[in-house]
Design a protein around this motif. Sequence first.
Motif, PDB file in Angstrom:
ATOM      1  N   UNK A 287      26.985  35.819  60.971  1.00  0.00           N
ATOM      2  CA  UNK A 287      27.524  34.506  60.102  1.00  0.00           C
ATOM      3  C   UNK A 287      26.123  34.826  59.000  1.00  0.00           C
ATOM      4  N   UNK A 288      26.560  34.376  57.184  1.00  0.00           N
ATOM      5  CA  UNK A 288      25.338  34.591  56.161  1.00  0.00           C
ATOM      6  C   UNK A 288      24.070  33.996  56.718  1.00  0.00           C
ATOM      7  N   UNK A 289      23.108  34.669  56.531  1.00  0.00           N
ATOM      8  CA  UNK A 289      21.542  34.366  56.739  1.00  0.00           C
ATOM      9  C   UNK A 289      21.008  33.234  56.149  1.00  0.00           C
ATOM     10  N   UNK A 290      21.133  33.232  55.382  1.00  0.00           N
ATOM     11  CA  UNK A 290      20.371  32.046  53.674  1.00  0.00           C
ATOM     12  C   UNK A 290      21.107  32.490  52.566  1.00  0.00           C
ATOM     13  N   UNK A 291      20.854  31.317  51.419  1.00  0.00           N
ATOM     14  CA  UNK A 291      21.838  32.024  49.599  1.00  0.00           C
ATOM     15  C   UNK A 291      21.412  32.809  49.854  1.00  0.00           C
ATOM     16  N   UNK A 292      22.407  33.938  49.445  1.00  0.00           N
ATOM     17  CA  UNK A 292      22.243  35.104  48.268  1.00  0.00           C
ATOM     18  C   UNK A 292      21.285  35.119  47.086  1.00  0.00           C
ATOM     19  N   UNK A 293      20.796  36.416  46.655  1.00  0.00           N
ATOM     20  CA  UNK A 293      19.963  36.289  45.967  1.00  0.00           C
ATOM     21  C   UNK A 293      20.284  36.277  43.952  1.00  0.00           C
ATOM     22  N   UNK A 294      21.830  37.181  44.392  1.00  0.00           N
ATOM     23  CA  UNK A 294      22.430  36.859  43.380  1.00  0.00           C
ATOM     24  C   UNK A 294      23.571  35.785  43.495  1.00  0.00           C
ATOM     25  N   UNK A 295      23.972  35.784  42.218  1.00  0.00           N
ATOM     26  CA  UNK A 295      24.981  34.475  42.525  1.00  0.00           C
ATOM     27  C   UNK A 295      26.083  35.327  42.680  1.00  0.00           C
ATOM     28  N   UNK A 296      25.974  36.664  41.677  1.00  0.00           N
ATOM     29  CA  UNK A 296      27.394  37.000  40.860  1.00  0.00           C
ATOM     30  C   UNK A 296      27.421  38.944  41.035  1.00  0.00           C
ATOM     31  N   UNK A 297      28.271  39.151  41.554  1.00  0.00           N
ATOM     32  CA  UNK A 297      28.254  40.411  41.963  1.00  0.00           C
ATOM     33  C   UNK A 297      29.343  41.427  41.388  1.00  0.00           C
ATOM     34  N   UNK A 298      29.424  41.919  40.693  1.00  0.00           N
ATOM     35  CA  UNK A 298      30.336  43.046  39.820  1.00  0.00           C
ATOM     36  C   UNK A 298      30.240  44.498  40.626  1.00  0.00           C
ATOM     37  N   UNK A 299      31.168  44.782  40.318  1.00  0.00           N
ATOM     38  CA  UNK A 299      31.719  46.239  41.237  1.00  0.00           C
ATOM     39  C   UNK A 299      32.799  46.928  39.676  1.00  0.00           C
ATOM     40  N   UNK A 300      31.437  47.807  39.253  1.00  0.00           N
ATOM     41  CA  UNK A 300      32.309  48.805  37.908  1.00  0.00           C
ATOM     42  C   UNK A 300      33.388  49.427  38.731  1.00  0.00           C
ATOM     43  N   UNK A 301      34.359  49.643  38.756  1.00  0.00           N
ATOM     44  CA  UNK A 301      35.375  50.171  39.240  1.00  0.00           C
ATOM     45  C   UNK A 301      35.722  51.408  37.831  1.00  0.00           C
ATOM     46  N   UNK A 302      35.313  51.549  36.727  1.00  0.00           N
ATOM     47  CA  UNK A 302      35.546  52.163  36.298  1.00  0.00           C
ATOM     48  C   UNK A 302      35.192  51.801  34.963  1.00  0.00           C
ATOM     49  N   UNK A 303      34.573  52.772  34.038  1.00  0.00           N
ATOM     50  CA  UNK A 303      34.518  52.523  32.511  1.00  0.00           C
ATOM     51  C   UNK A 303      34.612  50.874  32.347  1.00  0.00           C
ATOM     52  N   UNK A 304      35.662  50.828  31.855  1.00  0.00           N
ATOM     53  CA  UNK A 304      36.605  49.751  30.950  1.00  0.00           C
ATOM     54  C   UNK A 304      37.033  48.855  32.390  1.00  0.00           C
ATOM     55  N   UNK A 305      37.135  49.218  33.623  1.00  0.00           N
ATOM     56  CA  UNK A 305      37.533  48.093  34.510  1.00  0.00           C
ATOM     57  C   UNK A 305      36.857  47.894  35.497  1.00  0.00           C
ATOM     58  N   UNK A 306      36.049  45.978  35.710  1.00  0.00           N
ATOM     59  CA  UNK A 306      35.829  45.682  36.005  1.00  0.00           C
ATOM     60  C   UNK A 306      36.106  44.829  37.453  1.00  0.00           C
ATOM     61  N   UNK A 307      35.701  44.351  39.054  1.00  0.00           N
ATOM     62  CA  UNK A 307      35.946  43.414  39.534  1.00  0.00           C
ATOM     63  C   UNK A 307      34.488  42.684  39.934  1.00  0.00           C
ATOM     64  N   UNK A 308      34.834  41.367  39.468  1.00  0.00           N
ATOM     65  CA  UNK A 308      34.077  40.562  39.763  1.00  0.00           C
ATOM     66  C   UNK A 308      34.022  39.090  40.557  1.00  0.00           C
ATOM     67  N   UNK A 309      33.059  39.101  40.948  1.00  0.00           N
ATOM     68  CA  UNK A 309      32.881  38.221  42.456  1.00  0.00           C
ATOM     69  C   UNK A 309      31.712  36.609  41.759  1.00  0.00           C
ATOM     70  N   UNK A 310      32.961  35.854  41.596  1.00  0.00           N
ATOM     71  CA  UNK A 310      32.469  34.627  40.477  1.00  0.00           C
ATOM     72  C   UNK A 310      30.942  33.595  42.381  1.00  0.00           C
ATOM     73  N   UNK A 311      31.687  33.631  42.617  1.00  0.00           N
ATOM     74  CA  UNK A 311      30.503  33.188  43.339  1.00  0.00           C
ATOM     75  C   UNK A 311      30.275  34.130  45.521  1.00  0.00           C
ATOM     76  N   UNK A 312      29.361  34.660  45.222  1.00  0.00           N
ATOM     77  CA  UNK A 312      28.662  35.606  46.030  1.00  0.00           C
ATOM     78  C   UNK A 312      28.751  34.622  47.928  1.00  0.00           C
ATOM     79  N   UNK A 313      27.883  33.658  47.272  1.00  0.00           N
ATOM     80  CA  UNK A 313      28.257  32.381  48.772  1.00  0.00           C
ATOM     81  C   UNK A 313      29.560  32.483  49.629  1.00  0.00           C
ATOM     82  N   UNK A 314      30.410  32.070  49.159  1.00  0.00           N
ATOM     83  CA  UNK A 314      31.868  31.774  49.081  1.00  0.00           C
ATOM     84  C   UNK A 314      32.049  33.191  49.949  1.00  0.00           C
ATOM     85  N   UNK A 315      31.817  34.089  49.071  1.00  0.00           N
ATOM     86  CA  UNK A 315      32.993  35.401  49.213  1.00  0.00           C
ATOM     87  C   UNK A 315      32.550  36.025  50.336  1.00  0.00           C
ATOM     88  N   UNK A 316      31.405  35.771  50.380  1.00  0.00           N
ATOM     89  CA  UNK A 316      30.543  36.245  51.829  1.00  0.00           C
ATOM     90  C   UNK A 316      30.616  35.949  53.051  1.00  0.00           C
TER      91      UNK A 316
END
Length: 519
Positions: A287-316
């Motif tokens: 289980x998650x130990x503490x609140x995330x440091x970052x609110x949003x995580x953005x995965x850069x898949x390609x120069x013009x294509x991104x995957x966005x996790x808007x709620x890191x806490x919920x996603x983890x």
Amino acid sequence: MTRAPHSPNEKLPDNREELELLLEALPPVIRQRLQDLPDLDDLIEVVLDFGRPAEIRLKTRFERFHDYIVSEDDLRYVSDRISEFGKDNRAGIERTLHRISAIRNRQGRIIGLTCRVGRAIYGTIDIIEDIVESGRSILLLGRPGIGKTTKLREMARLLADRMNKRVVIVDTSNEIAGDGDIPHPAIGSARRMQVVDPSLQHQIMIEAVENHMPEVVVIDEIGTEAEAYAARTIAERGVQLIGTAHGQTLENLMLNPTLCDLIGGIQAVTLSDEEARRRGTQKTVLERKAPPTFDVVIEILDYDRLAVHHDVQQTVDAILRGAAPRPEIRIRGADGQVEVVAAEATKRVEPVVEAPVEPKRRPVASSVVRVFPYGIARTRLERVVRERRLPIAVSSDPESADVILAIRSAMQRKPERFRERLGRSVPVVVVRSNTLSQIAEAMQEILAGQFEQEVEHTNGAMEEVLEAIRVVKSRGKPYDLSPQPSPVRRTQHRAIEQHNLRSESVGKEPRRFVRILPP
């Protein structure tokens, strides 16, 4: 394409002019050959290794000058025309974004140089402009060279110039704001703090907050536990944090023991029997130990294509509970328009519920095998299927599965209840642990069809085991069972172990059998 305004007293830098500054630092012969290239603007880097041909790399090709062998004079020529190398063996050219990295021998002498072209590219963050302006802390992930630092640079400029925020950049290797004491115009009015020694980056991060009262801190390449801790300290003080880290996906970050604190950290928790039964998992879960440091995580898949996790806490939390992440996918089309092609949705895996035993059935003949994980981390199973491109579908319903993939501990605790819950007629493949290698091996076994005979042989084989156990306990002598396939033998071993007896496999395939030993 939206572009943030720049400082009114400075014109935007010309990338071609800055490229000429790099060419002037290169040996004359190489400089001339580069200037003659029709696609010089696509130049990425120049590689100079002592005693080997010079090499250039462009966006779509690379070329070696086999008739030009790099000498010590060439390396010295370049070194004399750039800034001094730091402890990280990086140098630059003042007020440009170019980076020159050195390779040294055991005596500390330079024997290789990588001269990477740095360019100020504008309009790269329109695809995430709404997230940047939201004030939430953002972490960028992606492979090297995908454009993480370029986006960091423009985020700093947008926040400082358009939103008039106090922005401080912790620039460890002078990659964000360039070399020299005057930062590159590409960062706008954001301030830059240089780092003398890369190992001191975490101290400069804290110093930036304590001494300069920023509203935003920008950091490139968070890579150590101390830096992750410093990032948490900054976020807890209410400062917007924008940074990059090693790793390509959020799941990679969760598996990194050094950096997982950026998304809250992970710890083992022991559940009650009732809760473990409700979840359909082992008693010890992550289980998650503490609140995330970052609110949003953005995965850069390609120069013009991104995957966005808007709620890191919920996603983890969802990933740790066995759900597959479904980030929002954004793309920039050829016309420059930004489009959301897939909305974010994290699907939860329903806990295993007891169901009546259905009539016997054979696995459905299909090119795709449906596998239900019992006590197995669903995300790891999906990762194996994805990385190896296996024709397997992960099922959320044990009743519709062709095969059950179970962890041994789940079988050993309550094997009778396990069979009642999942149905006797469904083949079961058991793994010892929840590791990727164990899961991958089991997947290969499933695809090889080694479980098919289990349906036919299990009932008769288990009746033989129960009879043999009574004989061994009453007579105190070993008993040899009939030869069986490997999956059936594993089931026999487990049944024998449940009766507090020992067993061993004897012989060679296909005549290998189980021998029950007396207590």
